[in-house]
Design an enzyme around this catalytic site. Sequence first.
Site, mmCIF file in Angstrom:
data_model
loop_
_atom_site.group_PDB
_atom_site.id
_atom_site.type_symbol
_atom_site.label_atom_id
_atom_site.label_comp_id
_atom_site.label_asym_id
_atom_site.label_seq_id
_atom_site.Cartn_x
_atom_site.Cartn_y
_atom_site.Cartn_z
ATOM 1 N N TYR A 1 0.823 -1.214 0.000
ATOM 2 C CA TYR A 1 0.000 0.000 0.000
ATOM 3 C C TYR A 1 0.856 1.263 0.000
ATOM 4 O O TYR A 1 0.443 2.313 -0.474
ATOM 5 C CB TYR A 1 -0.971 -0.014 1.186
ATOM 6 C CG TYR A 1 -2.203 -0.849 0.878
ATOM 7 C CD1 TYR A 1 -3.349 -0.270 0.366
ATOM 8 C CD2 TYR A 1 -2.186 -2.229 1.042
ATOM 9 C CE1 TYR A 1 -4.461 -1.028 0.044
ATOM 10 C CE2 TYR A 1 -3.287 -3.001 0.728
ATOM 11 C CZ TYR A 1 -4.417 -2.395 0.227
ATOM 12 O OH TYR A 1 -5.517 -3.149 -0.112
ATOM 13 N N GLU B 1 -8.737 -7.307 4.283
ATOM 14 C CA GLU B 1 -7.894 -8.356 3.674
ATOM 15 C C GLU B 1 -7.255 -9.235 4.754
ATOM 16 O O GLU B 1 -7.172 -10.456 4.607
ATOM 17 C CB GLU B 1 -6.827 -7.709 2.769
ATOM 18 C CG GLU B 1 -7.461 -7.201 1.469
ATOM 19 C CD GLU B 1 -6.696 -6.094 0.771
ATOM 20 O OE1 GLU B 1 -5.459 -6.013 0.922
ATOM 21 O OE2 GLU B 1 -7.336 -5.288 0.056
HETATM 22 C C1 HEM Z 1 -6.280 2.317 -1.417
HETATM 23 C C2 HEM Z 1 -5.592 1.603 -2.271
HETATM 24 C C3 HEM Z 1 -6.201 0.757 -3.370
HETATM 25 C C4 HEM Z 1 -7.379 0.919 -4.040
HETATM 26 C C5 HEM Z 1 -8.413 2.004 -3.878
HETATM 27 C C6 HEM Z 1 -7.488 -0.168 -4.987
HETATM 28 C C7 HEM Z 1 -8.562 -0.362 -5.845
HETATM 29 C C8 HEM Z 1 -8.713 -1.456 -6.670
HETATM 30 C C9 HEM Z 1 -9.873 -1.711 -7.482
HETATM 31 C C10 HEM Z 1 -11.098 -0.834 -7.592
HETATM 32 C C11 HEM Z 1 -9.671 -2.880 -8.130
HETATM 33 C C12 HEM Z 1 -10.634 -3.584 -9.100
HETATM 34 C C13 HEM Z 1 -11.568 -4.481 -8.337
HETATM 35 C C14 HEM Z 1 -12.569 -5.167 -9.263
HETATM 36 O O1 HEM Z 1 -13.610 -4.588 -9.580
HETATM 37 O O2 HEM Z 1 -12.312 -6.298 -9.641
HETATM 38 C C15 HEM Z 1 -8.364 -3.352 -7.738
HETATM 39 C C16 HEM Z 1 -7.765 -4.489 -8.241
HETATM 40 C C17 HEM Z 1 -6.423 -4.740 -8.064
HETATM 41 N N1 HEM Z 1 -5.569 -4.119 -7.193
HETATM 42 FE FE1 HEM Z 1 -5.972 -2.598 -6.000
HETATM 43 N N2 HEM Z 1 -6.382 -0.955 -4.885
HETATM 44 C C18 HEM Z 1 -5.570 -0.418 -3.914
HETATM 45 C C19 HEM Z 1 -4.363 -0.929 -3.485
HETATM 46 C C20 HEM Z 1 -3.667 -1.911 -4.137
HETATM 47 C C21 HEM Z 1 -2.347 -2.353 -3.786
HETATM 48 C C22 HEM Z 1 -1.514 -1.856 -2.625
HETATM 49 C C23 HEM Z 1 -1.982 -3.300 -4.694
HETATM 50 C C24 HEM Z 1 -0.663 -4.036 -4.751
HETATM 51 C C25 HEM Z 1 0.252 -3.751 -5.603
HETATM 52 C C26 HEM Z 1 -3.114 -3.484 -5.594
HETATM 53 C C27 HEM Z 1 -3.168 -4.376 -6.645
HETATM 54 C C28 HEM Z 1 -4.333 -4.683 -7.334
HETATM 55 C C29 HEM Z 1 -4.380 -5.716 -8.359
HETATM 56 C C30 HEM Z 1 -3.209 -6.567 -8.845
HETATM 57 C C31 HEM Z 1 -5.698 -5.746 -8.811
HETATM 58 C C32 HEM Z 1 -6.286 -6.630 -9.925
HETATM 59 C C33 HEM Z 1 -6.067 -5.879 -11.212
HETATM 60 C C34 HEM Z 1 -6.626 -6.546 -12.427
HETATM 61 O O3 HEM Z 1 -7.172 -7.651 -12.345
HETATM 62 O O4 HEM Z 1 -6.540 -5.910 -13.480
HETATM 63 N N3 HEM Z 1 -4.102 -2.622 -5.222
HETATM 64 N N4 HEM Z 1 -7.811 -2.476 -6.844
#
Ligand code: HEM
Length: 402
Positions: free
Chosen positions: A98, A140
């Site tokens: 994060y 998580e």
């Molecule tokens: C406050 C911080 C964060 C927010 C608001 C956020 C938001 C999101 C959202 C909205 C999704 C798509 C969910 C869906 O509808 O399937 C997502 C997927 C994902 N997030 Fe985050 N995230 C955050 C932090 C992180 C962190 C720290 C990581 C690690 C590197 C991360 C890695 C991912 C990955 C790998 C996906 C799947 C992407 C894909 O399938 O294309 N996120 N996140």
Amino acid sequence: MLSAKSRPVIQATLPVVGEHIKDIAECFYRHLFTTHPELLDGIFNRGNQAQGTQQLALAGSVAAFATALVKTPGHLPENLLARIAHKHASLAIQPEQYEIVHDNLMRAVAEVLGKAVTPDVAAAWDEVYWLMAYTLIHVERGLYSARAVRPQTVWRKWEVEKKIRETDDVVTFVLKRIDDRIVKPSLPGQYITVQVPMPDGRRQPRQYSLSRADQGEHRQFTVKRVYGRGNPDGEVSTLLHTTVNVGDALTISVPFGAVVLDDYSGRPMVFASAGIGITPMAGMLSHLATAGSHLQIMLLHADHNENSFALRGQILDDIARLSNASIHVWYEQSANSRLPVGVFSGRMDISQVRLPDNASYHLCGPVPFMHEVRSALIERGVPPRDIQYEVFGPDLWQADYE
Ligand code: HEM
Ligand SMILES: Cc1cc2nc3c(=O)[nH]c(=O)nc-3n(C[C@H](O)[C@H](O)[C@H](O)COP(=O)(O)OP(=O)(O)OC[C@H]3O[C@@H](n4cnc5c(N)ncnc54)[C@H](O)[C@@H]3O)c2cc1C
């Protein structure tokens, strides 16, 4: 809860951030992958990056969260947060990451908005970020702990025991456990993430709904091969179809997914799916049949024709095992059918069937299909809270916040 100092700043800058949020998200991912290219190996889905859908989902979620903080602080977007947390956990995201996302996101905000980002504005958005981040980290942590895993132990190797051709472009994989560690049964409606090595040496993750109930010894999922039709063919589905065979090892996550069956309520259940959206429905029906459920269950399914209806044998068997279940099918191309049930021709039209009173609904299929069915249900007086849906990609619809 947002501090009294930040609240008016967020309120005042939400419109400008909202207006530029797509640019901010794009700039963020550019910096993220330049500074941390390892995130493109097994963590981020590059198909979603190429289509721009993940950028939009991230932007939409931050905007929804910030809006809720200023407008309805007692009512944060819980479904949205749960969906993100389950997706994160299925990719073994760790709390330390994060910090990396924070640094690159704040850098993108400063770069895109320029002078508008005064120290007060930066501090207020920093606060929003960490409020959202800590909420997600907390959820998580609970998800990992409930499955007795840590991010480091989310991924396990399984062996392909069966590869079953369902239709011309759909195959089912049945995996068996080869790992000594205990794994829990999946919950009805959940998915696993598959992580496969690609020919360029990088790994790619994709989610697949579990299409049959399991006791933890097996996992079954069903994959539709994605043809590009002018764009590149889907890389993971093509690889799974063409190169993964019985006896091969596959790396998958433990099951996650926020859209699960609540069969304790005793209420009737209606599943409405189209095409490959049948997979979580098959999984839920299988759980209900295995449990010997007496609930009233109705499956509504739309497909091109009988040959494209994947998992139909398993589904008919499960419907027959259930004491109070029925199925209604629509074929868009031809109503020719050998199913032992009536088939409608054309697109799904819920007015052609008598829906049970006070039912809870699960939808899965292309977003326009789910949009249509959800609107028709709401028009008939079904409360939106009784309609859950699963999107096979980043959720850009976010129907709960329409
Ligand atoms: C406050 C911080 C964060 C927010 C608001 C956020 C938001 C999101 C959202 C909205 C999704 C798509 C969910 C869906 O509808 O399937 C997502 C997927 C994902 N997030 Fe985050 N995230 C955050 C932090 C992180 C962190 C720290 C990581 C690690 C590197 C991360 C890695 C991912 C990955 C790998 C996906 C799947 C992407 C894909 O399938 O294309 N996120 N996140
Ligand atoms: C919770 C969940 C459950 C799911 N369950 C299932 C399931 O049960 N069964 C199932 O089959 N699928 C399921 N999916 C979808 C699955 O995860 C994959 O998205 C799907 O298999 C396609 O992956 P792919 O690697 O083959 O395609 P990708 O390579 O990711 O491509 C996806 C799309 O992007 C396009 N594209 C790629 N690169 C470009 C480019 N450069 N320019 C323009 N367009 C491009 C491709 O043409 C294709 O249309 C689920 C998804 C989620 C999120």
